[in-house]
Design an enzyme around this catalytic site. Structure first.
Site, PDB file in Angstrom:
ATOM      1  N   GLY A  45       0.783  -1.233   0.000  1.00 45.64           N
ATOM      2  CA  GLY A  45       0.000   0.000   0.000  1.00 45.64           C
ATOM      3  C   GLY A  45       0.814   1.281   0.000  1.00 45.64           C
ATOM      4  O   GLY A  45       0.358   2.330  -0.448  1.00 45.64           O
ATOM      5  N   GLU A  99       3.496   4.038   6.083  1.00 54.85           N
ATOM      6  CA  GLU A  99       2.313   3.187   5.897  1.00 54.85           C
ATOM      7  C   GLU A  99       1.255   3.971   5.131  1.00 54.85           C
ATOM      8  O   GLU A  99       1.167   5.196   5.245  1.00 54.85           O
ATOM      9  CB  GLU A  99       1.828   2.789   7.309  1.00 54.85           C
ATOM     10  CG  GLU A  99       0.533   2.043   7.426  1.00 54.85           C
ATOM     11  CD  GLU A  99       0.591   0.611   6.908  1.00 54.85           C
ATOM     12  OE1 GLU A  99       0.941   0.438   5.734  1.00 54.85           O
ATOM     13  OE2 GLU A  99       0.240  -0.304   7.670  1.00 54.85           O
ATOM     14  N   ASP A 100       0.432   3.266   4.376  1.00 59.76           N
ATOM     15  CA  ASP A 100      -0.614   3.953   3.615  1.00 59.76           C
ATOM     16  C   ASP A 100      -1.706   4.500   4.534  1.00 59.76           C
ATOM     17  O   ASP A 100      -2.049   5.679   4.470  1.00 59.76           O
ATOM     18  CB  ASP A 100      -1.215   3.024   2.541  1.00 59.76           C
ATOM     19  CG  ASP A 100      -1.678   1.667   3.101  1.00 59.76           C
ATOM     20  OD1 ASP A 100      -1.544   1.436   4.323  1.00 59.76           O
ATOM     21  OD2 ASP A 100      -2.178   0.852   2.307  1.00 59.76           O
ATOM     22  N   ASP A 103      -5.868   2.082  10.329  1.00 60.15           N
ATOM     23  CA  ASP A 103      -7.313   1.892  10.496  1.00 60.15           C
ATOM     24  C   ASP A 103      -7.558   1.376  11.923  1.00 60.15           C
ATOM     25  O   ASP A 103      -7.589   2.162  12.876  1.00 60.15           O
ATOM     26  CB  ASP A 103      -7.760   0.911   9.410  1.00 60.15           C
ATOM     27  CG  ASP A 103      -9.246   0.674   9.369  1.00 60.15           C
ATOM     28  OD1 ASP A 103      -9.991   1.454   9.975  1.00 60.15           O
ATOM     29  OD2 ASP A 103      -9.684  -0.300   8.730  1.00 60.15           O
ATOM     30  N   PHE A 152     -14.246   3.270   3.095  1.00 63.76           N
ATOM     31  CA  PHE A 152     -13.205   2.474   2.449  1.00 63.76           C
ATOM     32  C   PHE A 152     -12.677   3.235   1.236  1.00 63.76           C
ATOM     33  O   PHE A 152     -13.424   3.547   0.306  1.00 63.76           O
ATOM     34  CB  PHE A 152     -13.748   1.108   2.028  1.00 63.76           C
ATOM     35  CG  PHE A 152     -12.648   0.178   1.633  1.00 63.76           C
ATOM     36  CD1 PHE A 152     -11.905  -0.490   2.597  1.00 63.76           C
ATOM     37  CD2 PHE A 152     -12.327  -0.015   0.291  1.00 63.76           C
ATOM     38  CE1 PHE A 152     -10.858  -1.336   2.240  1.00 63.76           C
ATOM     39  CE2 PHE A 152     -11.289  -0.860  -0.074  1.00 63.76           C
ATOM     40  CZ  PHE A 152     -10.556  -1.515   0.894  1.00 63.76           C
ATOM     41  N   VAL A 153     -11.387   3.558   1.295  1.00 66.41           N
ATOM     42  CA  VAL A 153     -10.804   4.406   0.252  1.00 66.41           C
ATOM     43  C   VAL A 153      -9.842   3.603  -0.629  1.00 66.41           C
ATOM     44  O   VAL A 153      -9.231   2.630  -0.170  1.00 66.41           O
ATOM     45  CB  VAL A 153     -10.078   5.624   0.864  1.00 66.41           C
ATOM     46  CG1 VAL A 153     -11.066   6.527   1.573  1.00 66.41           C
ATOM     47  CG2 VAL A 153      -8.978   5.192   1.825  1.00 66.41           C
ATOM     48  N   ASP A 159      -5.684  -0.427  -2.319  1.00 70.72           N
ATOM     49  CA  ASP A 159      -6.374  -1.322  -3.250  1.00 70.72           C
ATOM     50  C   ASP A 159      -7.755  -1.746  -2.769  1.00 70.72           C
ATOM     51  O   ASP A 159      -8.105  -1.591  -1.595  1.00 70.72           O
ATOM     52  CB  ASP A 159      -5.550  -2.599  -3.431  1.00 70.72           C
ATOM     53  CG  ASP A 159      -5.637  -3.518  -2.205  1.00 70.72           C
ATOM     54  OD1 ASP A 159      -5.438  -3.010  -1.080  1.00 70.72           O
ATOM     55  OD2 ASP A 159      -5.934  -4.712  -2.359  1.00 70.72           O
ATOM     56  N   ARG A 165      -4.675   0.334  -7.191  1.00 64.78           N
ATOM     57  CA  ARG A 165      -3.520   0.961  -6.533  1.00 64.78           C
ATOM     58  C   ARG A 165      -2.904   2.045  -7.415  1.00 64.78           C
ATOM     59  O   ARG A 165      -2.251   2.955  -6.929  1.00 64.78           O
ATOM     60  CB  ARG A 165      -2.435  -0.090  -6.249  1.00 64.78           C
ATOM     61  CG  ARG A 165      -2.791  -1.105  -5.189  1.00 64.78           C
ATOM     62  CD  ARG A 165      -1.542  -1.880  -4.803  1.00 64.78           C
ATOM     63  NE  ARG A 165      -1.820  -3.127  -4.102  1.00 64.78           N
ATOM     64  CZ  ARG A 165      -2.040  -3.226  -2.793  1.00 64.78           C
ATOM     65  NH1 ARG A 165      -2.035  -2.163  -2.046  1.00 64.78           N
ATOM     66  NH2 ARG A 165      -2.272  -4.405  -2.241  1.00 64.78           N
TER      67      ARG A 165
HETATM   68  P1  5GP Z   1      -5.260  -1.846  10.314  1.00 67.56           P
HETATM   69  O1  5GP Z   1      -4.439  -3.009  10.768  1.00 67.56           O
HETATM   70  O2  5GP Z   1      -4.805  -0.525  10.863  1.00 67.56           O
HETATM   71  O3  5GP Z   1      -6.737  -2.089  10.518  1.00 67.56           O
HETATM   72  O4  5GP Z   1      -5.161  -1.799   8.750  1.00 67.56           O
HETATM   73  C1  5GP Z   1      -4.026  -1.528   8.090  1.00 67.56           C
HETATM   74  C2  5GP Z   1      -4.140  -1.932   6.643  1.00 67.56           C
HETATM   75  O5  5GP Z   1      -5.481  -2.190   6.229  1.00 67.56           O
HETATM   76  C3  5GP Z   1      -3.665  -0.801   5.768  1.00 67.56           C
HETATM   77  O6  5GP Z   1      -2.278  -0.844   5.603  1.00 67.56           O
HETATM   78  C4  5GP Z   1      -4.427  -1.052   4.490  1.00 67.56           C
HETATM   79  O7  5GP Z   1      -3.720  -1.943   3.679  1.00 67.56           O
HETATM   80  C5  5GP Z   1      -5.719  -1.692   4.940  1.00 67.56           C
HETATM   81  N1  5GP Z   1      -6.809  -0.705   4.996  1.00 67.56           N
HETATM   82  C6  5GP Z   1      -7.374  -0.131   6.086  1.00 67.56           C
HETATM   83  N2  5GP Z   1      -8.334   0.746   5.741  1.00 67.56           N
HETATM   84  C7  5GP Z   1      -8.362   0.746   4.385  1.00 67.56           C
HETATM   85  C8  5GP Z   1      -9.129   1.470   3.414  1.00 67.56           C
HETATM   86  O8  5GP Z   1      -9.990   2.325   3.704  1.00 67.56           O
HETATM   87  N3  5GP Z   1      -8.847   1.204   2.105  1.00 67.56           N
HETATM   88  C9  5GP Z   1      -7.919   0.282   1.725  1.00 67.56           C
HETATM   89  N4  5GP Z   1      -7.744   0.104   0.411  1.00 67.56           N
HETATM   90  N5  5GP Z   1      -7.182  -0.407   2.606  1.00 67.56           N
HETATM   91  C10 5GP Z   1      -7.392  -0.175   3.923  1.00 67.56           C
END
Ligand code: 5GP
Length: 175
Positions: A45, A99-100, A103, A152-153, A159, A165
């Site tokens: 990401g 990091e992208d 969440d 969700f973006v 992606d 992407r």
């Molecule tokens: P976390 O572990 O913080 O829940 O999620 C981290 C990963 O979930 C991010 O690096 C990303 O790859 C994915 N993710 C979380 N929210 C989104 C979103 O809104 N869109 C996309 N495409 N990926 C997300």
């Protein structure tokens, strides 16, 4: 900007992303002068963000990558696997995780624990997007591009099932 049927709406245009990423680059460069930071990009990401950010870093630095797998579809599984690890030791290094999006925070929480055990001098998080309303664990990125709502973006590295992407902007996915 082209109309895109997979998007509900565009959130951040190419220009907005470029401007904010340049600001982040300037801020990080000022904070890490003389510290030889190591930028750890979290694949896949981070790719577009990482590449644009690094062009705005004006201090000597090293670059490395990890690949973590934690997501399937549009909801977090909470399970993190290391698919690709760092090449070098990070003992005594000033690490910046790139990091992208943060969440739930589960991925970074796992990663922070993992990297702290390897003896880094400092570890900070630089994320393009922060979704604090969805947090399940206490993770506080120091450098944040934009804060987003619980949507969700996609695009600019993010992606949906490995598609989109390559979009140069970020938008809300039309489910
Ligand atoms: P976390 O572990 O913080 O829940 O999620 C981290 C990963 O979930 C991010 O690096 C990303 O790859 C994915 N993710 C979380 N929210 C989104 C979103 O809104 N869109 C996309 N495409 N990926 C997300």
């Amino acid at each position: 900007m082209p109309e895109n049927p997979i998007l509900e709406r565009v959130l951040f245009s190419e220009q907005q992303l470029a401007d904010r990423v340049a600001e982040l680059g300037r801020q990080i460069s000022a904070d890490y002068r003389g510290k030889l930071p190591l930028f750890v990009g979290i694949l896949r990401g981070c790719i577009l963000f990482y590449s644009d950010l690094m062009k705005n870093i004006s201090v000597d630095c090293n670059m490395d990558f990890m690949c973590l797998s934690s997501y399937s579809g549009t909801s977090s599984t909470g399970q993190v696997r290391t698919m690709l690890d760092l090449r070098e030791s990070i003992k005594g290094r000033h690490v910046i995780i790139v990091e992208d999006i943060v969440d739930t925070g589960l991925t970074l929480n796992y990663l922070l624990g993992n990297l702290q055990n390897r003896g880094a001098a400092s570890i900070e998080i630089c994320c393009l997007l922060d979704k604090p309303c969805n947090r399940k664990v206490d993770v506080h990125p120091k450098y944040v591009g934009f804060t987003v709502e619980n949507e969700f973006v996609i695009g600019y590295g993010l992606d949906y099932n490995e598609l989109y992407r390559n979009l140069p902007y970020i938008g809300v996915f039309r489910k």
